[in-house]
Design a protein around this motif. Structure first.
Motif, PDB file in Angstrom:
ATOM      1  N   MET A   1       0.847  -1.185   0.000  1.00  0.00           N
ATOM      2  CA  MET A   1       0.000   0.000   0.000  1.00  0.00           C
ATOM      3  C   MET A   1       0.892   1.248   0.000  1.00  0.00           C
ATOM      4  O   MET A   1       1.866   1.322   0.734  1.00  0.00           O
ATOM      5  CB  MET A   1      -0.902  -0.015   1.237  1.00  0.00           C
ATOM      6  N   ASN A   2       0.539   2.199  -0.841  1.00  0.00           N
ATOM      7  CA  ASN A   2       1.268   3.461  -0.946  1.00  0.00           C
ATOM      8  C   ASN A   2       0.597   4.541  -0.108  1.00  0.00           C
ATOM      9  O   ASN A   2      -0.616   4.505   0.109  1.00  0.00           O
ATOM     10  CB  ASN A   2       1.295   3.937  -2.408  1.00  0.00           C
ATOM     11  N   LEU A   3       1.380   5.503   0.316  1.00  0.00           N
ATOM     12  CA  LEU A   3       0.864   6.729   0.912  1.00  0.00           C
ATOM     13  C   LEU A   3       1.016   7.802  -0.143  1.00  0.00           C
ATOM     14  O   LEU A   3       2.117   8.032  -0.653  1.00  0.00           O
ATOM     15  CB  LEU A   3       1.648   7.109   2.170  1.00  0.00           C
ATOM     16  N   VAL A   4      -0.082   8.467  -0.492  1.00  0.00           N
ATOM     17  CA  VAL A   4      -0.091   9.450  -1.561  1.00  0.00           C
ATOM     18  C   VAL A   4      -0.351  10.824  -0.953  1.00  0.00           C
ATOM     19  O   VAL A   4      -1.432  11.083  -0.423  1.00  0.00           O
ATOM     20  CB  VAL A   4      -1.177   9.119  -2.616  1.00  0.00           C
ATOM     21  N   LEU A   5       0.659  11.689  -1.014  1.00  0.00           N
ATOM     22  CA  LEU A   5       0.538  13.030  -0.458  1.00  0.00           C
ATOM     23  C   LEU A   5       0.031  13.974  -1.538  1.00  0.00           C
ATOM     24  O   LEU A   5       0.632  14.088  -2.610  1.00  0.00           O
ATOM     25  CB  LEU A   5       1.878  13.515   0.084  1.00  0.00           C
ATOM     26  N   ILE A   6      -1.086  14.637  -1.247  1.00  0.00           N
ATOM     27  CA  ILE A   6      -1.666  15.599  -2.171  1.00  0.00           C
ATOM     28  C   ILE A   6      -1.750  16.955  -1.476  1.00  0.00           C
ATOM     29  O   ILE A   6      -1.738  17.037  -0.249  1.00  0.00           O
ATOM     30  CB  ILE A   6      -3.060  15.156  -2.679  1.00  0.00           C
ATOM     31  N   GLY A   7      -1.842  18.005  -2.259  1.00  0.00           N
ATOM     32  CA  GLY A   7      -1.955  19.354  -1.717  1.00  0.00           C
ATOM     33  C   GLY A   7      -1.226  20.338  -2.613  1.00  0.00           C
ATOM     34  O   GLY A   7      -0.466  19.953  -3.507  1.00  0.00           O
ATOM     35  N   TYR A   8      -1.471  21.601  -2.372  1.00  0.00           N
ATOM     36  CA  TYR A   8      -0.852  22.669  -3.158  1.00  0.00           C
ATOM     37  C   TYR A   8       0.648  22.700  -2.889  1.00  0.00           C
ATOM     38  O   TYR A   8       1.122  22.195  -1.864  1.00  0.00           O
ATOM     39  CB  TYR A   8      -1.494  24.009  -2.776  1.00  0.00           C
ATOM     40  N   ARG A   9       1.408  23.315  -3.810  1.00  0.00           N
ATOM     41  CA  ARG A   9       2.838  23.454  -3.539  1.00  0.00           C
ATOM     42  C   ARG A   9       3.017  24.310  -2.291  1.00  0.00           C
ATOM     43  O   ARG A   9       2.207  25.170  -1.995  1.00  0.00           O
ATOM     44  CB  ARG A   9       3.646  24.122  -4.645  1.00  0.00           C
ATOM     45  N   HIS A  72       5.397   2.601  -1.415  1.00  0.00           N
ATOM     46  CA  HIS A  72       6.023   3.881  -1.733  1.00  0.00           C
ATOM     47  C   HIS A  72       5.271   5.027  -1.049  1.00  0.00           C
ATOM     48  O   HIS A  72       4.067   4.939  -0.837  1.00  0.00           O
ATOM     49  CB  HIS A  72       6.001   4.148  -3.243  1.00  0.00           C
ATOM     50  N   VAL A  73       5.999   6.080  -0.775  1.00  0.00           N
ATOM     51  CA  VAL A  73       5.388   7.353  -0.426  1.00  0.00           C
ATOM     52  C   VAL A  73       5.455   8.172  -1.697  1.00  0.00           C
ATOM     53  O   VAL A  73       6.536   8.396  -2.250  1.00  0.00           O
ATOM     54  CB  VAL A  73       6.130   8.063   0.728  1.00  0.00           C
ATOM     55  N   ILE A  74       4.303   8.599  -2.179  1.00  0.00           N
ATOM     56  CA  ILE A  74       4.231   9.309  -3.447  1.00  0.00           C
ATOM     57  C   ILE A  74       3.944  10.783  -3.177  1.00  0.00           C
ATOM     58  O   ILE A  74       2.909  11.134  -2.609  1.00  0.00           O
ATOM     59  CB  ILE A  74       3.153   8.694  -4.364  1.00  0.00           C
ATOM     60  N   ASP A  75       4.885  11.614  -3.572  1.00  0.00           N
ATOM     61  CA  ASP A  75       4.816  13.070  -3.458  1.00  0.00           C
ATOM     62  C   ASP A  75       4.266  13.577  -4.788  1.00  0.00           C
ATOM     63  O   ASP A  75       4.970  13.553  -5.790  1.00  0.00           O
ATOM     64  CB  ASP A  75       6.228  13.598  -3.155  1.00  0.00           C
ATOM     65  N   THR A  76       3.001  13.986  -4.801  1.00  0.00           N
ATOM     66  CA  THR A  76       2.376  14.389  -6.059  1.00  0.00           C
ATOM     67  C   THR A  76       2.502  15.881  -6.302  1.00  0.00           C
ATOM     68  O   THR A  76       2.612  16.671  -5.367  1.00  0.00           O
ATOM     69  CB  THR A  76       0.871  14.032  -6.076  1.00  0.00           C
ATOM     70  N   ASN A  93      -4.062   1.433  -5.154  1.00  0.00           N
ATOM     71  CA  ASN A  93      -3.120   0.906  -4.160  1.00  0.00           C
ATOM     72  C   ASN A  93      -2.559   2.045  -3.313  1.00  0.00           C
ATOM     73  O   ASN A  93      -1.388   2.031  -2.948  1.00  0.00           O
ATOM     74  CB  ASN A  93      -1.980   0.145  -4.856  1.00  0.00           C
ATOM     75  N   GLY A  94      -3.394   3.029  -3.020  1.00  0.00           N
ATOM     76  CA  GLY A  94      -2.891   4.163  -2.268  1.00  0.00           C
ATOM     77  C   GLY A  94      -3.904   4.756  -1.309  1.00  0.00           C
ATOM     78  O   GLY A  94      -5.106   4.656  -1.519  1.00  0.00           O
ATOM     79  N   ARG A  95      -3.374   5.355  -0.275  1.00  0.00           N
ATOM     80  CA  ARG A  95      -4.174   6.098   0.701  1.00  0.00           C
ATOM     81  C   ARG A  95      -3.770   7.553   0.577  1.00  0.00           C
ATOM     82  O   ARG A  95      -2.599   7.891   0.697  1.00  0.00           O
ATOM     83  CB  ARG A  95      -3.889   5.580   2.098  1.00  0.00           C
ATOM     84  N   PHE A  96      -4.750   8.423   0.353  1.00  0.00           N
ATOM     85  CA  PHE A  96      -4.493   9.828   0.100  1.00  0.00           C
ATOM     86  C   PHE A  96      -4.476  10.641   1.387  1.00  0.00           C
ATOM     87  O   PHE A  96      -5.392  10.537   2.205  1.00  0.00           O
ATOM     88  CB  PHE A  96      -5.569  10.401  -0.833  1.00  0.00           C
ATOM     89  N   ILE A  97      -3.451  11.459   1.515  1.00  0.00           N
ATOM     90  CA  ILE A  97      -3.283  12.353   2.656  1.00  0.00           C
ATOM     91  C   ILE A  97      -3.116  13.760   2.112  1.00  0.00           C
ATOM     92  O   ILE A  97      -2.209  14.027   1.321  1.00  0.00           O
ATOM     93  CB  ILE A  97      -2.057  11.942   3.498  1.00  0.00           C
ATOM     94  N   TRP A  98      -4.004  14.663   2.531  1.00  0.00           N
ATOM     95  CA  TRP A  98      -4.006  16.041   2.054  1.00  0.00           C
ATOM     96  C   TRP A  98      -3.235  16.921   3.019  1.00  0.00           C
ATOM     97  O   TRP A  98      -3.607  17.053   4.186  1.00  0.00           O
ATOM     98  CB  TRP A  98      -5.444  16.520   1.913  1.00  0.00           C
ATOM     99  N   LEU A  99      -2.156  17.510   2.537  1.00  0.00           N
ATOM    100  CA  LEU A  99      -1.428  18.511   3.308  1.00  0.00           C
ATOM    101  C   LEU A  99      -1.956  19.859   2.847  1.00  0.00           C
ATOM    102  O   LEU A  99      -1.862  20.205   1.672  1.00  0.00           O
ATOM    103  CB  LEU A  99       0.078  18.400   3.076  1.00  0.00           C
ATOM    104  N   LYS A 100      -2.545  20.596   3.775  1.00  0.00           N
ATOM    105  CA  LYS A 100      -3.188  21.852   3.392  1.00  0.00           C
ATOM    106  C   LYS A 100      -2.613  23.022   4.170  1.00  0.00           C
ATOM    107  O   LYS A 100      -2.019  22.849   5.233  1.00  0.00           O
ATOM    108  CB  LYS A 100      -4.699  21.765   3.562  1.00  0.00           C
ATOM    109  N   ALA A 101      -2.808  24.214   3.618  1.00  0.00           N
ATOM    110  CA  ALA A 101      -2.337  25.448   4.249  1.00  0.00           C
ATOM    111  C   ALA A 101      -3.178  26.604   3.713  1.00  0.00           C
ATOM    112  O   ALA A 101      -3.812  26.485   2.664  1.00  0.00           O
ATOM    113  CB  ALA A 101      -0.856  25.672   3.952  1.00  0.00           C
ATOM    114  N   THR A 102      -3.143  27.708   4.415  1.00  0.00           N
ATOM    115  CA  THR A 102      -3.866  28.895   3.977  1.00  0.00           C
ATOM    116  C   THR A 102      -3.130  29.554   2.815  1.00  0.00           C
ATOM    117  O   THR A 102      -1.941  29.301   2.587  1.00  0.00           O
ATOM    118  CB  THR A 102      -3.988  29.924   5.117  1.00  0.00           C
ATOM    119  N   VAL A 103      -3.843  30.413   2.123  1.00  0.00           N
ATOM    120  CA  VAL A 103      -3.240  31.162   1.025  1.00  0.00           C
ATOM    121  C   VAL A 103      -2.024  31.939   1.526  1.00  0.00           C
ATOM    122  O   VAL A 103      -0.959  31.919   0.902  1.00  0.00           O
ATOM    123  CB  VAL A 103      -4.272  32.118   0.371  1.00  0.00           C
TER     124      VAL A 103
END
Length: 171
Positions: A1-9, A72-76, A93-103
């Motif tokens: 199982m992969n960890l998939v990191l999503i979120g803005y730059r 794998h840890v996938i940095d998208t 095959n992945g679990r999505f984790i959202w890294l978020k922040a303010t504008v």
């Protein structure tokens, strides 16, 4: 199982991916780095010479391939989630984790970044970030199993939160 990191730059995906991979003894892969490697040029060069559509098509090809990997840890890239096919490729095959922040936090973190060309024309940098987040945040939220607000956290603290989440959801 992969960890998939999503979120803005600027939300910490790359730094956190490396920490998680080390802690979990997993491999890390950056979709943006893979795109640059395949194209043989930087993201600004790809966009200037070939256009955003070409970049997004490469991104989809990379998503399909890394979605087939395991452990794998996938940095998208921040915009990967804008194509449903990319989410589907990584979700098998992945679990999505959202890294978020303010504008404000994102702008402060990436204002001097020259590795990404503008996504919109005729807008200030802050306006662009706000506009793109308005479009993407619902997709990030819908896609992720967990969201981590990174505004006041270090990469180590973000990784700690993800590790806690992982422990609570892995049998």
């Amino acid at each position: 199982m992969n960890l998939v990191l999503i979120g803005y730059r600027g939300t910490g995906k790359s730094a956190v991916a490396k920490l998680l991979a080390e802690r979990l003894q997993m491999k890390v892969i950056s979709t943006d780095e893979e795109i640059v490697r395949r194209a043989g040029m930087s993201t600004p060069e790809i966009v200037a010479k070939m256009g955003w559509q070409y970049f997004r098509d490469l991104e989809s090809a990379v998503a399909r391939e890394v979605g087939a990997l395991d452990n794998h840890v996938i940095d998208t890239g921040g915009g990967l989630i804008e194509r449903r096919e990319n989410i589907q490729a990584l979700a098998s095959n992945g679990r999505f984790i959202w890294l978020k922040a303010t504008v404000a936090t994102i702008v402060a973190r990436i204002a001097t970044d020259t590795e990404r060309p503008p996504l919109t024309d005729g807008k200030t940098f802050t306006e662009e970030v706000a506009e793109v987040l308005e479009r993407r945040n619902p997709i990030y939220e819908q896609t992720a199993e967990i969201a981590v607000d990174t505004d006041t956290l270090t990469p180590e603290e973000i990784a700690d939160r993800i590790m806690e989440f992982r422990k609570s959801t892995v049998p």
